[in-house]
Design a protein around this motif. Structure first.
Motif, PDB file in Angstrom:
ATOM      1  N   GLY A 868      62.254 -23.304  58.423  1.00 31.02           N
ATOM      2  CA  GLY A 868      60.915 -23.782  58.710  1.00 31.02           C
ATOM      3  C   GLY A 868      59.966 -22.691  58.950  1.00 31.02           C
ATOM      4  O   GLY A 868      58.851 -22.605  58.506  1.00 31.02           O
ATOM      5  N   ILE A 869      60.188 -21.900  59.953  1.00 26.74           N
ATOM      6  CA  ILE A 869      59.238 -20.631  60.212  1.00 26.74           C
ATOM      7  C   ILE A 869      59.023 -19.791  59.103  1.00 26.74           C
ATOM      8  O   ILE A 869      57.932 -19.394  58.530  1.00 26.74           O
ATOM      9  CB  ILE A 869      59.626 -20.083  61.340  1.00 26.74           C
ATOM     10  N   LEU A 870      60.208 -19.523  58.376  1.00 30.94           N
ATOM     11  CA  LEU A 870      60.100 -18.317  57.436  1.00 30.94           C
ATOM     12  C   LEU A 870      59.231 -18.987  56.211  1.00 30.94           C
ATOM     13  O   LEU A 870      58.583 -18.514  55.680  1.00 30.94           O
ATOM     14  CB  LEU A 870      61.644 -18.136  56.643  1.00 30.94           C
ATOM     15  N   LEU A 871      59.542 -20.483  56.013  1.00 30.36           N
ATOM     16  CA  LEU A 871      58.843 -20.947  54.893  1.00 30.36           C
ATOM     17  C   LEU A 871      57.337 -21.149  55.049  1.00 30.36           C
ATOM     18  O   LEU A 871      56.356 -20.821  54.290  1.00 30.36           O
ATOM     19  CB  LEU A 871      59.109 -22.422  54.645  1.00 30.36           C
ATOM     20  N   PHE A 872      57.065 -21.289  56.346  1.00 31.13           N
ATOM     21  CA  PHE A 872      55.420 -21.320  56.791  1.00 31.13           C
ATOM     22  C   PHE A 872      54.833 -20.039  56.812  1.00 31.13           C
ATOM     23  O   PHE A 872      53.742 -19.709  56.264  1.00 31.13           O
ATOM     24  CB  PHE A 872      55.399 -21.682  58.237  1.00 31.13           C
ATOM     25  N   ARG A 873      55.529 -19.066  56.974  1.00 25.89           N
ATOM     26  CA  ARG A 873      55.160 -17.456  56.918  1.00 25.89           C
ATOM     27  C   ARG A 873      54.765 -17.176  55.429  1.00 25.89           C
ATOM     28  O   ARG A 873      53.726 -16.659  55.293  1.00 25.89           O
ATOM     29  CB  ARG A 873      56.044 -16.408  57.546  1.00 25.89           C
ATOM     30  N   GLU A 874      55.564 -17.881  54.758  1.00 21.92           N
ATOM     31  CA  GLU A 874      55.316 -17.264  53.093  1.00 21.92           C
ATOM     32  C   GLU A 874      54.150 -18.140  52.793  1.00 21.92           C
ATOM     33  O   GLU A 874      53.161 -17.600  51.945  1.00 21.92           O
ATOM     34  CB  GLU A 874      56.425 -17.653  52.332  1.00 21.92           C
ATOM     35  N   ALA A 875      53.876 -19.373  53.219  1.00 20.64           N
ATOM     36  CA  ALA A 875      52.840 -20.140  52.654  1.00 20.64           C
ATOM     37  C   ALA A 875      51.510 -19.628  53.351  1.00 20.64           C
ATOM     38  O   ALA A 875      50.546 -19.468  52.801  1.00 20.64           O
ATOM     39  CB  ALA A 875      52.985 -21.758  53.202  1.00 20.64           C
ATOM     40  N   SER A 876      51.566 -19.068  54.565  1.00 22.95           N
ATOM     41  CA  SER A 876      50.488 -18.456  55.252  1.00 22.95           C
ATOM     42  C   SER A 876      50.200 -17.105  54.447  1.00 22.95           C
ATOM     43  O   SER A 876      49.106 -16.824  54.101  1.00 22.95           O
ATOM     44  CB  SER A 876      50.882 -17.853  56.481  1.00 22.95           C
ATOM     45  N   LYS A 877      51.005 -16.292  53.821  1.00 24.04           N
ATOM     46  CA  LYS A 877      50.735 -15.328  53.011  1.00 24.04           C
ATOM     47  C   LYS A 877      50.017 -15.441  51.794  1.00 24.04           C
ATOM     48  O   LYS A 877      48.986 -14.890  51.628  1.00 24.04           O
ATOM     49  CB  LYS A 877      51.960 -14.238  52.807  1.00 24.04           C
ATOM     50  N   MET A 878      50.545 -16.531  51.173  1.00 25.71           N
ATOM     51  CA  MET A 878      49.840 -17.026  49.845  1.00 25.71           C
ATOM     52  C   MET A 878      48.490 -17.345  50.210  1.00 25.71           C
ATOM     53  O   MET A 878      47.689 -17.086  49.326  1.00 25.71           O
ATOM     54  CB  MET A 878      51.071 -18.004  49.116  1.00 25.71           C
ATOM     55  N   ILE A 879      48.299 -18.437  51.011  1.00 19.65           N
ATOM     56  CA  ILE A 879      47.153 -18.993  51.173  1.00 19.65           C
ATOM     57  C   ILE A 879      46.166 -17.808  51.567  1.00 19.65           C
ATOM     58  O   ILE A 879      44.660 -17.959  51.122  1.00 19.65           O
ATOM     59  CB  ILE A 879      47.056 -19.928  52.399  1.00 19.65           C
ATOM     60  N   CYS A 880      46.417 -16.909  52.730  1.00 24.88           N
ATOM     61  CA  CYS A 880      45.575 -15.765  53.051  1.00 24.88           C
ATOM     62  C   CYS A 880      45.312 -14.781  51.851  1.00 24.88           C
ATOM     63  O   CYS A 880      44.149 -14.577  51.617  1.00 24.88           O
ATOM     64  CB  CYS A 880      46.148 -15.107  54.096  1.00 24.88           C
ATOM     65  N   THR A 881      46.245 -14.723  51.129  1.00 28.91           N
ATOM     66  CA  THR A 881      46.008 -13.740  49.885  1.00 28.91           C
ATOM     67  C   THR A 881      45.093 -14.303  49.037  1.00 28.91           C
ATOM     68  O   THR A 881      43.965 -13.750  48.617  1.00 28.91           O
ATOM     69  CB  THR A 881      47.195 -13.472  49.204  1.00 28.91           C
ATOM     70  N   TYR A 882      45.250 -15.646  48.398  1.00 27.76           N
ATOM     71  CA  TYR A 882      44.498 -16.117  47.707  1.00 27.76           C
ATOM     72  C   TYR A 882      43.041 -16.548  48.084  1.00 27.76           C
ATOM     73  O   TYR A 882      41.911 -16.265  47.480  1.00 27.76           O
ATOM     74  CB  TYR A 882      44.943 -17.759  47.585  1.00 27.76           C
ATOM     75  N   GLY A 883      42.820 -17.057  49.579  1.00 28.94           N
ATOM     76  CA  GLY A 883      41.530 -16.872  50.034  1.00 28.94           C
ATOM     77  C   GLY A 883      40.748 -15.758  50.015  1.00 28.94           C
ATOM     78  O   GLY A 883      39.586 -15.667  49.655  1.00 28.94           O
ATOM     79  N   ASN A 884      41.273 -14.727  50.547  1.00 29.74           N
ATOM     80  CA  ASN A 884      40.605 -13.318  50.490  1.00 29.74           C
ATOM     81  C   ASN A 884      40.200 -12.854  49.178  1.00 29.74           C
ATOM     82  O   ASN A 884      39.025 -12.461  49.115  1.00 29.74           O
ATOM     83  CB  ASN A 884      41.490 -12.296  51.199  1.00 29.74           C
ATOM     84  N   GLN A 885      41.078 -12.967  48.136  1.00 27.40           N
ATOM     85  CA  GLN A 885      40.747 -12.407  46.812  1.00 27.40           C
ATOM     86  C   GLN A 885      39.797 -13.547  46.139  1.00 27.40           C
ATOM     87  O   GLN A 885      38.829 -13.018  45.401  1.00 27.40           O
ATOM     88  CB  GLN A 885      42.196 -12.640  45.897  1.00 27.40           C
ATOM     89  N   ILE A 886      39.979 -14.782  46.365  1.00 30.78           N
ATOM     90  CA  ILE A 886      38.929 -15.725  45.630  1.00 30.78           C
ATOM     91  C   ILE A 886      37.491 -15.756  46.364  1.00 30.78           C
ATOM     92  O   ILE A 886      36.512 -15.821  45.765  1.00 30.78           O
ATOM     93  CB  ILE A 886      39.388 -17.126  45.906  1.00 30.78           C
ATOM     94  N   LEU A 887      37.644 -15.268  47.461  1.00 33.55           N
ATOM     95  CA  LEU A 887      36.128 -14.917  48.059  1.00 33.55           C
ATOM     96  C   LEU A 887      35.647 -13.851  47.529  1.00 33.55           C
ATOM     97  O   LEU A 887      34.281 -13.668  47.782  1.00 33.55           O
ATOM     98  CB  LEU A 887      36.087 -15.017  49.872  1.00 33.55           C
ATOM     99  N   SER A 888      36.337 -12.718  46.962  1.00 28.30           N
ATOM    100  CA  SER A 888      35.987 -11.636  46.644  1.00 28.30           C
ATOM    101  C   SER A 888      34.801 -11.654  45.146  1.00 28.30           C
ATOM    102  O   SER A 888      34.423 -10.854  44.811  1.00 28.30           O
ATOM    103  CB  SER A 888      36.790 -10.520  46.486  1.00 28.30           C
ATOM    104  N   LEU A 889      35.048 -12.913  44.678  1.00 31.10           N
ATOM    105  CA  LEU A 889      34.394 -13.278  43.326  1.00 31.10           C
ATOM    106  C   LEU A 889      32.961 -13.358  43.706  1.00 31.10           C
ATOM    107  O   LEU A 889      32.064 -13.150  42.439  1.00 31.10           O
ATOM    108  CB  LEU A 889      35.037 -14.640  42.714  1.00 31.10           C
ATOM    109  N   MET A 944      37.265 -19.638  53.893  1.00 25.95           N
ATOM    110  CA  MET A 944      37.097 -20.275  52.696  1.00 25.95           C
ATOM    111  C   MET A 944      36.311 -21.813  52.830  1.00 25.95           C
ATOM    112  O   MET A 944      35.313 -21.909  51.737  1.00 25.95           O
ATOM    113  CB  MET A 944      38.540 -21.023  52.072  1.00 25.95           C
ATOM    114  N   LEU A 945      36.204 -22.339  53.921  1.00 22.91           N
ATOM    115  CA  LEU A 945      35.199 -23.365  54.280  1.00 22.91           C
ATOM    116  C   LEU A 945      33.821 -22.915  54.271  1.00 22.91           C
ATOM    117  O   LEU A 945      33.036 -23.680  53.886  1.00 22.91           O
ATOM    118  CB  LEU A 945      35.665 -24.231  55.550  1.00 22.91           C
ATOM    119  N   LEU A 946      33.553 -21.888  54.950  1.00 21.94           N
ATOM    120  CA  LEU A 946      32.291 -21.461  54.816  1.00 21.94           C
ATOM    121  C   LEU A 946      31.628 -20.935  53.652  1.00 21.94           C
ATOM    122  O   LEU A 946      30.501 -20.805  53.600  1.00 21.94           O
ATOM    123  CB  LEU A 946      32.100 -20.298  56.058  1.00 21.94           C
TER     124      LEU A 946
END
Length: 1163
Positions: A868-889, A944-946
């Protein structure tokens, strides 16, 4: 350009740029400057200048538009000023009766808006805006042009009163509309009818265009009166055929007067038929169409308005008028008029019973005329095709009513319904060569309309079903034989083959429709045998079409076959049975079910009877083995299963004896389509939908997994066998979407016998393993991006389908062990590389969101498992990666912001919400062991919200429905994070909640209420603990103190939200009352002083006679409510609020109460 001091010439130039300009930059500049005019102190004087001295109609239109916006402001102009504007416009249009029609219409709209918004305004003890009728009567005493203006004012006023303005309280609209209905609407209708009678008494000449215009506006006025929303139900126009007009009881005299209906029938017949030669077809036919539209509403009058004799007489007058129109149908040559007449006919059955219709004197003649009219209409399929729906609705409802008719009078439907069915079938077959040879639009391409009409036709076809089946068998055999001859002909004519395939497509649709229309209570063994006869032909056609593969294939025929198979499945196969079936080959059984049943009853074996009935109800096949001296083998009685008479004929011709054989045919067809029709996306999609439907029922799955075709699919789901799984450049990225559905169905089939067999699961996943290994190798070398991208998109869609179907802990764990950690890193890399390509990121993010779903508790891993924790860590990495990259547009254009940014953000929010609410991760562990994945993903959520505006949060439905439920989860369990946010971020979040409270979407508004409740409760508990002054409380309350300090510095935030909730409860149509009550109690307890001010403001705005009643309402609201937020206390407040809302509505609705619109507590 400054607005002040602009000359008339400059304003007219801007008007020309705005309304006629082709230069976009000039138009935008003109719009910007002219918008400033509305907010300018000189607005009224500038509008007056444009009206009085403007040389173009566009200048006058601009003035009218500005005035309309000015009088519609949320903060209204002073009463005296509005009176002056209204009187000025009335005098202006009276002095300028020859204004351009669009200018006149705009000015009349201003008068209507002023009148509506000021309907309850009082000046010197007079309701000063209600004397509009007196003003109109002055126009009626002038010239014909003035006459027309007066009618336009009444028509526009009636329409405006009925128009809902969603930016204003709905309670205010209903109060105004109800008052207008009760005080003015009847008089306006009577006035319009009397004016029409006067007009009809004069000879209508071709040259008198003023008379034509007057007749048009009078008919529009009557139609607006009859279209009025009398009871406030705001009927959806899409449900047109179900509409009933709720005429007020005090209007009975108008409707009982025979001359009322005669007036509109006379108008239909009296308008000059040759007028179209002089003016235009639109003018003359629009007038006739308006007369028929009025008759449609008259025919829709609620039944309860009349007594039985009155209703019969009223219906007789309607039928008499229908007969006259059908006997002289010249006016119906216009599509608009024809459409309205079809609506008129449909309303006759919508509002009257068949038993009432057959009692009408002229019914036999009228039903004959209607049948002929319908047949003619169906034969001319290209003329007004959208009107056929209403004719089929009429016949469908009449045929459906036949079993309930108790009168002795013949309904004659057994004579005419088969003719209607025949006309529809033959007309569709006849249209095929015309469509193909002339290149016309094919009706089969509009599948929504086709399916709607077929659904109506199946009811009609069941009347004298033998005739329908005989016709269909004859046509099917004839066309199938012609098709075979063409295929075997030495000189194959492609055009003729296409025509025959088009005909066969229609015939297959008809067979599927009629088989799917089987009803338990009307079907007989003969009907079931006929269904078998028809079905045999389609199954034979399937073999014929598949024999031509892969050389040729017809998309329309394949889609029709899939439609038939689905209808057959619903009616005669497995879990989807719609009936209790007959005995399989009962003639061969020594004793039938009826005999068994009678014997059991006579012998008083009631226990056995009850058990049989129970099993019948549960749709379980009961096998009653019986032995007879004349029967050499045992057979059984199937109480819930396939219908024997269908399979009897299919067994003789095709060897199909039961639904197991049918399922084999289904799966063979599915595999054939997937193997040979991979390039036809529509066929593949419909095939996979059919496979998906088959894979839903458990009993069907148990049968399906035994079929060889299913075993083949489970072992060979690769692009080699199923080309649509390929990643060739010849396939567009959109073609890959159907893969999710394929793997969902396939995994359901796998799960039937999978159990805990990990080896079988590994074998099933082998094609995906090979693909992932290939992608990994490509990533580790100088890779070809396009190939890797396509492979990953396909894999993400495949895995999402698999994950969706795995609803047990054991099976989900197998998938998790397969993908983690080896392959999930590949998905992370893809997000980093292609973050700005939604075609790639969307499937991967959706896959992660599906992984996070704890459906059926499938993610509740063993206590020793860290999954459960391992799955959440991977989801966290993906959301953070996508969020940081998409804000750079950076800043994106309006048309790019959703596909490139907001769609991905909404998916991330959905995934995060599933994780936070899944109850499979203890989030306190992250902080305890210094793991920042949880904090990082929450910070990414805020970043992302802001980057999203408040308007976008509510404008894009998917975004709002993912953000607000996520916020609810965060405020429920992670308030320490909320309190740690910077004040500007907290303001942003609270503002989003405030705006969401008034959202139309109840999912959004309810989530906002819940989030607000958690915040208010957290703050209230902190204040309560602070009051105890214990050392322990002071140590643990730093988070709460930050929130408390913020609210002290910004008290208006909670006060505004309290105003919104009170306004919703008192003035709005509150659809989630319980949700609203939960935060409201906390807001009241935290802001008692402000609540008292709101209460005093509302009470003091009412007349003295009402103040005591309202004061008592507020006292009752808080009666028995204590100073705490315990569940018991909350429930008491919720109960009080329900009573409070009802009592307040009664008090504000009664006579003498002030206009609720002026009491908006949000102002």
């Amino acid at each position: 350009m400054a607005l002040r001091g602009q000359s008339l010439a400059e304003l007219e130039v801007l008007c020309n740029h705005l309304y006629e300009g082709t230069d976009l930059a000039q138009r935008m500049q003109a719009e910007k400057v002219l918008l400033e005019l509305i907010n300018s102190p000189e607005c009224l004087s500038q509008c007056q200048l444009l009206l009085e001295q403007g040389t173009t109609s566009y200048a006058q239109l601009l003035a009218a538009t500005c005035l309309s916006k000015l009088v519609s402001r949320a903060s209204p102009l002073p009463v005296e000023q509005r009176i002056d504007i209204r009187n000025y416009i009335l005098n202006y249009v009276a002095s300028q009766p020859k204004l351009a029609p669009f200018v006149m219409q705009a000015l009349v709209q201003v008068i209507a808006k002023i009148t509506k918004l000021g309907w309850f305004e009082v000046l010197k003890d007079q309701l000063i805006f209600r004397d509009i009728t007196a003003d109109v009567k002055k126009f009626l005493q002038g010239t014909v042009d003035h006459y027309i203006i007066g009618v336009m004012i009444l028509s526009e006023l009636t329409q405006e009163m009925n128009l809902v303005d969603y930016s204003r309280p709905s309670a205010k609209h209903r109060k105004i509309a109800t008052s207008f209905r009760d005080t003015s609407l009847k008089d306006i209708l009577m006035l319009a009818c009397s004016l029409l009678k006067e007009l009809l008494a004069k000879p209508l000449t071709i040259q008198d265009q003023q008379q034509e215009s007057l007749a048009m506006h009078l008919l529009k006025l009557v139609l607006n009166c009859l279209n009025f929303d009398f009871i406030g139900n705001s009927a959806d126009e899409s449900a047109d055929d179900l509409c009933t007009v709720q005429i007020p009881t005090n209007w009975r005299t108008i409707f009982l007067e025979p001359g009322t209906l005669d007036l509109f029938f006379d108008l239909y017949h009296s308008l000059p038929p040759m007028l179209s030669q002089l003016v235009s077809d639109t003018v003359i036919y629009t007038q006739i169409m308006m007369a028929l539209s009025c008759l449609v509403q008259f025919a829709s009058t609620r039944r309860s308005l009349f007594s039985n004799p009155e209703r019969a007489k009223y219906l007789g007058n309607l039928i008499k008028g229908v007969k006259q129109i059908l006997e002289n149908p010249q006016g119906l040559s216009d599509p608009g008029t024809y459409h309205e007449f079809c609506r008129f006919l449909a309303r006759l059955k919508t509002n009257y019973q068949l038993g009432e219709l057959v009692m009408v004197k002229d019914y036999p003649e009228v039903i004959r005329l209607i049948a002929n009219f319908t047949i003619t209409s169906l034969q001319h399929w290209e003329f007004a095709p959208n009107s056929v729906h209403y004719l089929l609705t009429l016949w469908q409802r009449m045929v459906a009513s036949v079993p309930f008719v108790k009168t002795a009078e013949p309904h004659l439907l057994d004579t005419y319904a088969p003719e209607i069915t025949k006309a529809y079938i033959t007309s569709r077959l006849d249209c095929v060569p015309v469509v193909i040879r002339d290149g016309l639009e094919d009706p089969l391409d509009d599948t929504a309309t086709v399916f709607q009409q077929l659904e109506q036709l199946c009811t009609v076809s069941r009347c004298e079903y033998e005739k329908t089946c005989t016709l269909l068998v004859q046509l099917f055999d004839q066309n199938a034989q012609n098709y075979q001859k063409l295929l075997h002909s030495s000189s194959r004519n492609p055009l003729e083959i296409t025509v025959q395939e088009g005909r066969l497509a229609w015939l297959v649709y008809f067979v599927g429709t009629f088989v799917g229309g089987r009803l338990t209570y009307t079907s007989t063994d003969e009907h079931d045998a006929m269904d078998g006869e028809l079905s045999c032909r389609v199954f034979q056609l399937i073999s014929l079409m598949d024999a031509q593969l892969p050389q040729s294939s017809n998309e329309k025929v394949e889609l029709a076959i899939l439609w038939f198979l689905d209808q057959f499945r619903k009616t005669y196969v497995g879990d989807q049975l719609q009936h209790t079936s007959k005995v399989l080959q009962e003639s061969q059984v020594g004793i039938g079910f009826s005999g068994v049943w009678i014997y059991l009853v006579l012998m008083k074996n009631f226990n056995i009877c009850c058990k049989i009935l129970f099993l019948l109800r549960q749709h379980v096949a009961v096998k009653l083995y019986m032995q007879d001296k004349n029967v050499t083998s045992r057979t059984w009685l199937v109480l819930s299963g396939t219908t024997g008479m269908v399979y009897a004929r299919m067994s003789e011709v095709l060897g199909i004896t039961d639904d197991n054989h049918v399922l084999e045919t289904f799966m063979t067809k599915i595999v054939t389509n997937l193997k040979y029709r991979g390039r036809c996306e529509s066929v593949i999609l419909r095939t996979l939908q059919f496979l998906n439907d088959l894979s839903v029922g458990y009993s069907l799955l148990k049968k399906l997994v035994k079929i060889e075709a299913v075993k083949f699919m489970l072992q060979n789901h690769t692009s080699k066998h199923f080309p649509f799984l390929g990643i060739s450049d010849n396939y567009s990225l959109s073609d890959l979407r159907c893969r999710t559905m394929f793997y969902t169905a396939l995994t359901r089939l796998l799960m039937v016998d999978l159990g805990e067999d990990e080896d079988e699961f590994e074998n099933f996943m082998l094609p995906l393993t090979v693909s992932f290994e290939s992608v990994t190798q490509i990533f580790n070398s100088s890779f070809e991006q396009e190939e890797a991208k396509r492979m990953l998109i396909g894999l993400a869609r495949d895995l999402r389908g698999i994950a969706f179907a795995l609803n047990t802990k054991t099976s989900y764990t197998m998938l998790f062990d397969w993908i983690y950690p080896a392959y999930i890193s590949v998905l992370q890399r893809a997000i980093e590389l292609w973050y700005q390509e939604p075609a790639c990121t969307t499937p991967i993010l959706k896959l992660m969101a599906e992984f996070m779903q704890n459906r059926s508790q499938r993610l509740n891993f063993d206590v020793s498992s860290p999954n459960g924790i391992l799955l959440f860590r991977e989801a966290s990495k993906m959301i953070c990666t996508y969020g940081n990259q998409i804000l750079s547009l950076g800043t994106l254009s309006k048309d790019q912001v959703y596909p490139l940014k907001l769609k991905g953000i909404s998916i991330c929010y959905s995934a995060l919400k599933s994780a936070l609410c899944g109850n499979y991760v203890s989030f306190g562990v992250f902080k305890l062991y210094g793991d920042n994945h949880f904090d990082n993903v929450l910070q990414a959520f805020v970043k992302m919200l802001l980057s999203v505006s408040h308007s976008d949060l509510l404008q894009y439905r998917k975004l709002s429905q993912s953000y607000y439920p996520l916020l609810e989860c965060v405020t429920q369990d992670h308030m320490s994070f909320i309190t740690s946010l910077e004040p500007r971020v907290l303001i942003y979040i609270l503002t989003s909640i405030s705006e969401g409270l008034t959202a139309i979407d109840t999912i959004v508004s309810s989530s906002c209420c819940a989030s607000l409740d958690y915040i208010v409760t957290y703050l209230f508990k902190h204040i309560a603990k602070e009051g105890k002054k214990t050392l322990r409380c002071r140590e643990i309350s730093q988070d709460g103190q930050r929130l408390f300090n913020f609210m002290q510095q910004n008290p208006e935030v909670l006060q505004q939200m309290m105003s919104i909730l009170m306004n919703t409860i008192i003035f709005e149509d509150c659809r989630n009352q319980w949700s609203v009550s939960r935060p409201l109690l906390g807001l009241i307890l935290l802001n008692e002083k402000y609540f008292s001010e709101l209460r005093a403001t509302l009470i003091n705005s009412q007349p003295d006679s009402k103040r005591e009643v309202l004061d008592q309402c507020f006292r009752n609201l808080m009666e028995g409510v204590e100073q705490n937020l315990l569940v018991k206390n909350r429930d008491r407040f919720t109960q009080n609020m329900s009573v409070f809302r009802r009592d307040m509505a009664e008090a504000l609705r009664s006579e003498g109460a002030s206009d609720p619109g002026s009491l908006d507590m949000m102002s």
